[in-house]
Design an enzyme around this catalytic site. Structure first.
Site, PDB file in Angstrom:
ATOM      1  N   GLU A 220      20.604  33.891 117.390  1.00 32.12           N
ATOM      2  CA  GLU A 220      20.704  32.418 117.460  1.00 32.12           C
ATOM      3  C   GLU A 220      21.956  32.049 116.675  1.00 32.12           C
ATOM      4  O   GLU A 220      21.924  31.993 115.436  1.00 32.12           O
ATOM      5  CB  GLU A 220      19.446  31.789 116.832  1.00 32.12           C
ATOM      6  N   CYS A 254      23.263  23.357 113.647  1.00 29.68           N
ATOM      7  CA  CYS A 254      23.879  24.222 114.666  1.00 29.68           C
ATOM      8  C   CYS A 254      24.086  23.491 115.987  1.00 29.68           C
ATOM      9  O   CYS A 254      25.039  23.763 116.703  1.00 29.68           O
ATOM     10  CB  CYS A 254      23.021  25.462 114.877  1.00 29.68           C
TER      11      CYS A 254
HETATM   12  P1  NAD Z   1      25.583  33.277 108.054  1.00 26.46           P
HETATM   13  O1  NAD Z   1      25.833  34.033 109.302  1.00 26.46           O
HETATM   14  O2  NAD Z   1      26.614  33.262 106.999  1.00 26.46           O
HETATM   15  O3  NAD Z   1      24.242  33.797 107.340  1.00 26.46           O
HETATM   16  C1  NAD Z   1      23.011  33.979 108.036  1.00 26.46           C
HETATM   17  C2  NAD Z   1      22.202  35.067 107.350  1.00 26.46           C
HETATM   18  O4  NAD Z   1      22.936  36.285 107.403  1.00 26.46           O
HETATM   19  C3  NAD Z   1      21.930  34.802 105.867  1.00 26.46           C
HETATM   20  O5  NAD Z   1      20.615  35.218 105.579  1.00 26.46           O
HETATM   21  C4  NAD Z   1      22.960  35.675 105.157  1.00 26.46           C
HETATM   22  O6  NAD Z   1      22.540  36.119 103.891  1.00 26.46           O
HETATM   23  C5  NAD Z   1      23.072  36.851 106.101  1.00 26.46           C
HETATM   24  N1  NAD Z   1      24.358  37.544 106.004  1.00 26.46           N
HETATM   25  C6  NAD Z   1      25.535  37.084 105.509  1.00 26.46           C
HETATM   26  N2  NAD Z   1      26.498  38.024 105.623  1.00 26.46           N
HETATM   27  C7  NAD Z   1      25.911  39.090 106.204  1.00 26.46           C
HETATM   28  C8  NAD Z   1      26.383  40.381 106.599  1.00 26.46           C
HETATM   29  N3  NAD Z   1      27.635  40.762 106.387  1.00 26.46           N
HETATM   30  N4  NAD Z   1      25.516  41.231 107.205  1.00 26.46           N
HETATM   31  C9  NAD Z   1      24.236  40.844 107.431  1.00 26.46           C
HETATM   32  N5  NAD Z   1      23.737  39.648 107.051  1.00 26.46           N
HETATM   33  C10 NAD Z   1      24.565  38.790 106.455  1.00 26.46           C
HETATM   34  O7  NAD Z   1      25.216  31.797 108.532  1.00 26.46           O
HETATM   35  P2  NAD Z   1      24.971  30.527 107.629  1.00 26.46           P
HETATM   36  O8  NAD Z   1      26.264  30.102 107.004  1.00 26.46           O
HETATM   37  O9  NAD Z   1      23.798  30.746 106.750  1.00 26.46           O
HETATM   38  O10 NAD Z   1      24.524  29.455 108.739  1.00 26.46           O
HETATM   39  C11 NAD Z   1      25.434  28.688 109.457  1.00 26.46           C
HETATM   40  C12 NAD Z   1      25.665  29.257 110.839  1.00 26.46           C
HETATM   41  O11 NAD Z   1      24.432  29.465 111.485  1.00 26.46           O
HETATM   42  C13 NAD Z   1      26.421  28.297 111.735  1.00 26.46           C
HETATM   43  O12 NAD Z   1      27.346  29.011 112.502  1.00 26.46           O
HETATM   44  C14 NAD Z   1      25.341  27.700 112.626  1.00 26.46           C
HETATM   45  O13 NAD Z   1      25.793  27.219 113.853  1.00 26.46           O
HETATM   46  C15 NAD Z   1      24.413  28.862 112.777  1.00 26.46           C
HETATM   47  N6  NAD Z   1      23.082  28.386 113.080  1.00 26.46           N
HETATM   48  C16 NAD Z   1      22.564  28.659 114.300  1.00 26.46           C
HETATM   49  C17 NAD Z   1      21.304  28.182 114.619  1.00 26.46           C
HETATM   50  C18 NAD Z   1      20.672  28.455 115.949  1.00 26.46           C
HETATM   51  O14 NAD Z   1      19.471  28.276 116.054  1.00 26.46           O
HETATM   52  N7  NAD Z   1      21.396  28.874 116.962  1.00 26.46           N
HETATM   53  C19 NAD Z   1      20.579  27.453 113.688  1.00 26.46           C
HETATM   54  C20 NAD Z   1      21.152  27.206 112.455  1.00 26.46           C
HETATM   55  C21 NAD Z   1      22.400  27.687 112.155  1.00 26.46           C
END
Ligand code: NAD
Length: 478
Positions: A220, A254
């Site tokens: 997602e 998002c």
């Molecule tokens: P992110 O990708 O930075 O983090 C998401 C998760 O991944 C967190 O738990 C984080 O700790 C973990 N993470 C970070 N770096 C990682 C790595 N190198 N390897 C594995 N895991 C890692 O996202 P964010 O900043 O928390 O959220 C914002 C983003 O999420 C935006 O792009 C938004 O559009 C998207 N989003 C999508 C939805 C959806 O339902 N499609 C919903 C909410 C947010």
């Protein structure tokens, strides 16, 4: 991988996964009653912690109103649990499937079986909804669940761990706390399914890590969701809805409208109506208790840099609503702003904004708007404001996005019976609705031989009967 959390015993992810898998195999798939009891337990726990959730999220963000948290997080969780409770028996029912003439004497059906242990990785922007809705779906499908919440909302993530530890044993639901390094190791665990919600960039890394163990994934992700305003439709109700979608959680959503495509004749009206709609929604300006802060300094600076980049490229930045200058009085508070005339190379037109900035681009014909959308990565959501008819149908037919909202923003996510998920760079797979239940279940096809076994005729030694049957079945047809 051992992570200590205040007052909660440290959880070793590798051992926990083994214990969950062992318990899953030993106990067998849970009955419908057991699954319902789990969902009710989850709902009770979430509702009992309503105030804690409101406080933790507001403290993590700097400011977020409890109403916004209730509406955008808790309501969604409770509604989705209620939805699953009502439909669970039907979702779990084996499904009869068609049997071709040769196999007619047999019976075919699909049985939806829990996959086993599901990993859930959540982002910070809606930390409760994006943890508990996947969790509810996974429990409804009869699985054990391991959760990795975001490190950017530490109070809420610790609270999630506390809430779940109070209601489930570690071999049912476990929470692993930590940052990117823990996330990287978590995504490399051999789950039976992994649901990741987060950025497209991290989604790529998660997919690479999961591929080592061939773990099936639901991704997602994010991206730039356009809103198309049809000629003559930049009126009050459209703008109220666009402002709601853009400024809920200060745009850290998002599926928020990322940029607007507005007919060139309507630009002035759009700007004026946007301004009025922001003033109506936030009559006390950006320091209003109803207006959310930006989650941390890094994101605040990133958003300021986006504005500066657009400005230096000649775009006009128009702050909207009342007293936008007062944003500076509250930490990490960014006034709502429109960005007019940003070129395609500006960062606001290339990167997901995730904040209260709305670039507006004008178009002359619907074809031009469709061409603009299709020349870019497929978005998570697409919004259209205008009459339902030939134009809305053309937009639906000629573009591909995760979901679509017509004459509203964000609401498609709240309709539990609709699948929710992106396409291409905005995601892979979906949850919510029956799609969510099925994503976390294994669809096992079963064929039961009947008393009459026609395919037996096709076994060696081949005789006249086989010849006759084949001549009939494979006879030339138009
Ligand atoms: P992110 O990708 O930075 O983090 C998401 C998760 O991944 C967190 O738990 C984080 O700790 C973990 N993470 C970070 N770096 C990682 C790595 N190198 N390897 C594995 N895991 C890692 O996202 P964010 O900043 O928390 O959220 C914002 C983003 O999420 C935006 O792009 C938004 O559009 C998207 N989003 C999508 C939805 C959806 O339902 N499609 C919903 C909410 C947010």
């Amino acid at each position: 991988m051992t992570i200590a959390a205040t007052s909660i015993p440290a959880v070793d992810a590798v051992t926990t996964l083994q214990q969950q898998r062992h318990a899953f195999i030993n106990d067998g798939p849970p009955t419908v009653e057991r699954r319902k009891a789990n969902l009710i337990k989850l709902r009770t726990a979430v509702l009992a912690h309503r105030c804690d959730v409101e406080e933790a999220i507001s403290a993590d963000f700097g400011n977020r109103s409890k109403h916004e948290t209730d509406i955008m997080e808790l309501l969604g969780v409770v509604q989705s649990i209620d939805y699953l409770l009502r439909r669970l028996r039907r979702f779990m029912k084996p499904e009869r499937r068609h049997v071709a003439a040769f196999h007619r004497a047999g019976r075919a059906y699909v049985e939806y079986q829990p996959k086993g242990v599901i990993g859930v990785m959540a982002p910070w922007n809606y930390p409760i909804a994006l943890t508990f809705i996947p969790l509810a779906t996974a429990l409804a499908a009869g699985n054990r669940v391991m959760i990795k919440p975001s490190e950017l909302t530490p109070r809420t993530s610790a609270l999630i761990q506390r809430i779940l530890a109070g209601s489930f044993t570690l071999d049912e639901v476990a929470v692993i706390l930590g940052g990117p390094e823990i996330g990287a190791r978590f995504s490399a665990l051999p789950f039976d399914h992994l649901l990741f919600t987060g950025s497209t960039q991290v989604g790529r890394m998660v997919m690479r890590a999961a591929s080592d163990n061939l773990v099936p994934l639901t991704l997602e992700l994010g991206g730039k969701s356009p809103v198309v305003v049809a000629p003559g439709h930049a009126g009050r109700s459209a703008l109220d809805s666009i402002v709601f979608g853009k400024l809920a959680n200060a745009g850290q959503t998002c599926v928020a409208p990322d940029y607007a495509l507005v007919h060139e004749d309507d630009l002035d009206e759009f700007i004026a109506k946007y301004h009025e709609a922001v003033a109506r929604g936030y009559p006390q300006g950006p320091t209003s208790p109803d207006y959310t802060s930006i989650v941390n300094d890094r994101h605040y600076m990133r958003l300021q840099a986006l504005v500066e980049d657009a400005r230096t490229r000649g775009a006009k930045v128009i702050e909207a609503g009342v007293t936008p200058e007062r944003a500076a009085e509250r930490p990490r508070t960014l006034a709502p702003a429109l960005i007019i005339g940003a070129d395609d190379d500006a960062r606001v037109m290339r990167e997901e904004i995730f904040g209260p900035l709305l670039p507006v681009r004008t178009y002359r014909s619907l074809d031009e708007a469709i061409g603009y959308i299709n020349a870019r990565p497929r978005p998570l959501a697409l919004y259209y404001f205008g009459n339902v008819g030939a134009d809305s149908e053309a937009l639906l037919r000629c573009t591909t996005s995760g979901n679509v909202g017509i004459n509203n923003t964000l609401m498609h996510v709240a309709v539990d019976d609709l699948p929710f998920g992106g396409v291409g760079p905005s995601g892979m797979g979906a949850y919510h609705g029956i799609e969510g239940f099925r994503a976390m279940s294994h669809a096992k096809g079963v064929f039961v031989q009947g008393r009459w076994n026609l395919p037996r005729l096709l076994r060696a030694p081949f005789g006249k009967l086989a010849e006759f049957a084949l001549a009939f079945t494979l006879r030339p047809r138009p």
